[in-house]
Design a protein around this motif. Sequence first.
Motif, PDB file in Angstrom:
ATOM      1  N   VAL A   1      33.268 -10.143  84.398  1.00 19.75           N
ATOM      2  CA  VAL A   1      34.169  -9.225  83.682  1.00 19.75           C
ATOM      3  C   VAL A   1      33.365  -8.213  82.882  1.00 19.75           C
ATOM      4  O   VAL A   1      33.646  -7.010  82.904  1.00 19.75           O
ATOM      5  CB  VAL A   1      35.122 -10.014  82.765  1.00 19.75           C
ATOM      6  N   LEU A   2      32.334  -8.698  82.166  1.00 19.49           N
ATOM      7  CA  LEU A   2      31.490  -7.782  81.385  1.00 19.49           C
ATOM      8  C   LEU A   2      30.746  -6.798  82.281  1.00 19.49           C
ATOM      9  O   LEU A   2      30.581  -5.627  81.939  1.00 19.49           O
ATOM     10  CB  LEU A   2      30.493  -8.579  80.545  1.00 19.49           C
ATOM     11  N   GLY A   3      30.314  -7.273  83.442  1.00 23.08           N
ATOM     12  CA  GLY A   3      29.641  -6.385  84.384  1.00 23.08           C
ATOM     13  C   GLY A   3      30.559  -5.295  84.904  1.00 23.08           C
ATOM     14  O   GLY A   3      30.169  -4.134  85.005  1.00 23.08           O
ATOM     15  N   LEU A   4      31.811  -5.672  85.221  1.00 24.34           N
ATOM     16  CA  LEU A   4      32.784  -4.688  85.693  1.00 24.34           C
ATOM     17  C   LEU A   4      33.100  -3.664  84.615  1.00 24.34           C
ATOM     18  O   LEU A   4      33.186  -2.457  84.882  1.00 24.34           O
ATOM     19  CB  LEU A   4      34.068  -5.391  86.153  1.00 24.34           C
ATOM     20  N   LEU A   5      33.270  -4.141  83.375  1.00 20.28           N
ATOM     21  CA  LEU A   5      33.562  -3.216  82.266  1.00 20.28           C
ATOM     22  C   LEU A   5      32.382  -2.281  82.011  1.00 20.28           C
ATOM     23  O   LEU A   5      32.576  -1.094  81.732  1.00 20.28           O
ATOM     24  CB  LEU A   5      33.895  -4.016  80.999  1.00 20.28           C
ATOM     25  N   SER A   6      31.162  -2.807  82.101  1.00 19.76           N
ATOM     26  CA  SER A   6      29.984  -1.964  81.916  1.00 19.76           C
ATOM     27  C   SER A   6      29.897  -0.907  83.012  1.00 19.76           C
ATOM     28  O   SER A   6      29.580   0.254  82.750  1.00 19.76           O
ATOM     29  CB  SER A   6      28.707  -2.827  81.940  1.00 19.76           C
TER      30      SER A   6
ATOM     31  N   LEU B   1      32.431   0.364  84.731  1.00 19.07           N
ATOM     32  CA  LEU B   1      33.475   1.362  84.498  1.00 19.07           C
ATOM     33  C   LEU B   1      33.098   2.315  83.370  1.00 19.07           C
ATOM     34  O   LEU B   1      33.489   3.488  83.379  1.00 19.07           O
ATOM     35  CB  LEU B   1      34.801   0.666  84.175  1.00 19.07           C
ATOM     36  N   SER B   2      32.334   1.828  82.386  1.00 21.26           N
ATOM     37  CA  SER B   2      31.917   2.676  81.259  1.00 21.26           C
ATOM     38  C   SER B   2      30.801   3.629  81.654  1.00 21.26           C
ATOM     39  O   SER B   2      30.775   4.787  81.215  1.00 21.26           O
ATOM     40  CB  SER B   2      31.452   1.798  80.087  1.00 21.26           C
ATOM     41  N   ILE B   3      29.887   3.151  82.494  1.00 17.27           N
ATOM     42  CA  ILE B   3      28.711   3.948  82.839  1.00 17.27           C
ATOM     43  C   ILE B   3      28.980   4.893  84.001  1.00 17.27           C
ATOM     44  O   ILE B   3      28.393   5.980  84.068  1.00 17.27           O
ATOM     45  CB  ILE B   3      27.524   3.010  83.168  1.00 17.27           C
ATOM     46  N   PHE B   4      29.886   4.527  84.908  1.00 24.07           N
ATOM     47  CA  PHE B   4      30.076   5.299  86.134  1.00 24.07           C
ATOM     48  C   PHE B   4      30.417   6.775  85.890  1.00 24.07           C
ATOM     49  O   PHE B   4      29.861   7.639  86.589  1.00 24.07           O
ATOM     50  CB  PHE B   4      31.165   4.658  87.007  1.00 24.07           C
ATOM     51  N   PRO B   5      31.310   7.129  84.940  1.00 22.66           N
ATOM     52  CA  PRO B   5      31.585   8.570  84.732  1.00 22.66           C
ATOM     53  C   PRO B   5      30.341   9.373  84.375  1.00 22.66           C
ATOM     54  O   PRO B   5      30.181  10.514  84.845  1.00 22.66           O
ATOM     55  CB  PRO B   5      32.605   8.567  83.579  1.00 22.66           C
ATOM     56  N   PHE B   6      29.446   8.785  83.571  1.00 25.24           N
ATOM     57  CA  PHE B   6      28.211   9.498  83.211  1.00 25.24           C
ATOM     58  C   PHE B   6      27.279   9.608  84.418  1.00 25.24           C
ATOM     59  O   PHE B   6      26.640  10.645  84.631  1.00 25.24           O
ATOM     60  CB  PHE B   6      27.505   8.777  82.060  1.00 25.24           C
ATOM     61  N   PHE B   7      27.217   8.529  85.201  1.00 29.79           N
ATOM     62  CA  PHE B   7      26.402   8.561  86.412  1.00 29.79           C
ATOM     63  C   PHE B   7      26.915   9.634  87.375  1.00 29.79           C
ATOM     64  O   PHE B   7      26.144  10.428  87.913  1.00 29.79           O
ATOM     65  CB  PHE B   7      26.423   7.184  87.085  1.00 29.79           C
ATOM     66  N   TRP B   8      28.239   9.673  87.573  1.00 31.92           N
ATOM     67  CA  TRP B   8      28.822  10.656  88.489  1.00 31.92           C
ATOM     68  C   TRP B   8      28.592  12.078  87.972  1.00 31.92           C
ATOM     69  O   TRP B   8      28.325  12.987  88.756  1.00 31.92           O
ATOM     70  CB  TRP B   8      30.310  10.394  88.664  1.00 31.92           C
ATOM     71  N   MET B   9      28.677  12.267  86.664  1.00 32.24           N
ATOM     72  CA  MET B   9      28.466  13.589  86.077  1.00 32.24           C
ATOM     73  C   MET B   9      27.041  14.080  86.358  1.00 32.24           C
ATOM     74  O   MET B   9      26.836  15.234  86.748  1.00 32.24           O
ATOM     75  CB  MET B   9      28.716  13.526  84.571  1.00 32.24           C
TER      76      MET B   9
END
Length: 281
Positions: free
Chosen positions: A15-20, A22-30
């Motif tokens: 669960v913590l991995g999935l939440l992390s 989801l938090s990091i992916f927008p910055f990675f995609w940007m």
Amino acid sequence: MSKKRKIMNAIKYIVLGLLSFLSIFPFFWMIVAATNRSVDVTRGTLIPGNYFMNNVKTLLASDLNYLLAFRNSIIIAVVTTAVAMIVSSAAGYAFEVYKTSTREKVFNFILLSMMVPFAALMVPLFRLFSKFNSMGALKIIGLNSPGAVIIISVATAFLIFFFRQNTKTFPKELIEASRIDGLGEFNIFLKVYMPTMKSTYAAALVVTFMSSWNSYLWPLIALQSPEKRTLPLVLSAFGSSYTPDYGMMMTAVVIATLPTAIIFFLMQKQFVAGMTGSVKG
């Protein structure tokens, strides 16, 4: 460790991995989008490209004056933060240290202002600041000037409340000892209070700078000339074109994110200490 405990720990980590993620992916995609062409971004590519410098050149060559907007944002954010640290901390210090019969009434009135949505204040503020343009010296805070954006953020209810709450942890014995040593009230605030509460100032600085840097609605109303616009206004204009260049837009967003990211990571420890109410000598 029991089998049940291992399963529970595995679920927690998943669960913590999935939440992390989801938090990091927008910055990675940007960041990935800033290195690709617009057509690659629309295709949803997640592989870094080699078009970052081309996107930078396109950004700087655009007619929206990105560098000028960047400079305007830096000036407004730095001045707002510097003045807010002095004004709001002095107010929070005074509310906690000096006892008067009307202190709590005035403070409660300030807190009550937090309940008023900014949308309800836009028209009165616009009419007020428009009158400053014809009042000589007050023209520096009139509409279409950086002062109009700065002045409304230097003494917010949140900052005053934040400094007052943290001042409760400030050793009052230091004030009494300073008075006995002959220091005046201004010097006590400047030479004793401010150095002692540096973690509180760090937390307030990060919050204020980020808020000023990302401010959009009031600058949109107050700054009417293209050469006075800040970065959020320019970034909004990039997305309003008929055929937006997503690679260039993401490059602009990445560059605009750098100042706040640098400030936060440089002051991360002090920020956490200030938000938890710690006093650092």
